[in-house]
Design a protein around this motif. Sequence first.
Motif, short mmCIF file in Angstrom:
data_model
loop_
_atom_site.label_atom_id
_atom_site.label_comp_id
_atom_site.label_asym_id
_atom_site.label_seq_id
_atom_site.Cartn_x
_atom_site.Cartn_y
_atom_site.Cartn_z
N GLY A 172 0.80 -1.31 0.16
CA GLY A 172 -0.02 -0.03 0.13
C GLY A 172 0.94 1.30 0.12
N MET A 173 2.29 1.08 0.07
CA MET A 173 3.05 2.43 0.02
C MET A 173 3.06 2.81 -1.37
N ARG A 174 3.18 4.42 -1.43
CA ARG A 174 3.43 5.09 -2.62
C ARG A 174 5.05 5.11 -2.76
N LEU A 175 5.40 4.55 -3.84
CA LEU A 175 6.75 4.44 -4.28
C LEU A 175 7.49 5.87 -4.08
N GLU A 176 6.40 6.98 -4.26
CA GLU A 176 7.29 8.62 -4.59
C GLU A 176 6.85 9.25 -3.31
N GLY A 177 6.33 8.67 -2.40
CA GLY A 177 6.06 9.24 -1.23
C GLY A 177 7.19 9.26 -0.25
N PRO A 178 7.04 10.29 0.88
CA PRO A 178 8.18 10.91 1.61
C PRO A 178 8.67 9.76 2.41
N LEU A 179 8.04 8.66 2.80
CA LEU A 179 8.70 7.78 3.85
C LEU A 179 9.55 6.74 3.00
#
Length: 109
Positions: free
Chosen positions: A30-37
């Motif tokens: 569910g993680m966005r690959l472009e997200g800050p985390l």
Amino acid sequence: MTENAIWLLIAGAFVVTYMWRGLGVALGGGMRLEGPLFRWVAAVAYAMLAGLIARMLVLPLGALGHTPLGERMLAAGVALAVFLVSRRNMLLAVFAGAATLVLLEMIGR
């Protein structure tokens, strides 16, 4: 240690190892690959790799510790140059760095 205990230890190690991998896959879906985390995790991974490489160059252990610092730095520079010139070909860069180090050692003897 009995034979059953050994098999129990192997099964426990299997479960512990793959439990974390499975949890990573389940949570990472569910993680966005472009997200800050994700960008932070990638930055930390690259920083750790850079630290390990710097440690190997400046304070090496084993046979590499017997080579002079200048030769290690020159070989790392050649490897980096080949990596950048060859469109980021890691295999060619590693080979060039290792070959440079071997050549410098042969010349130095």
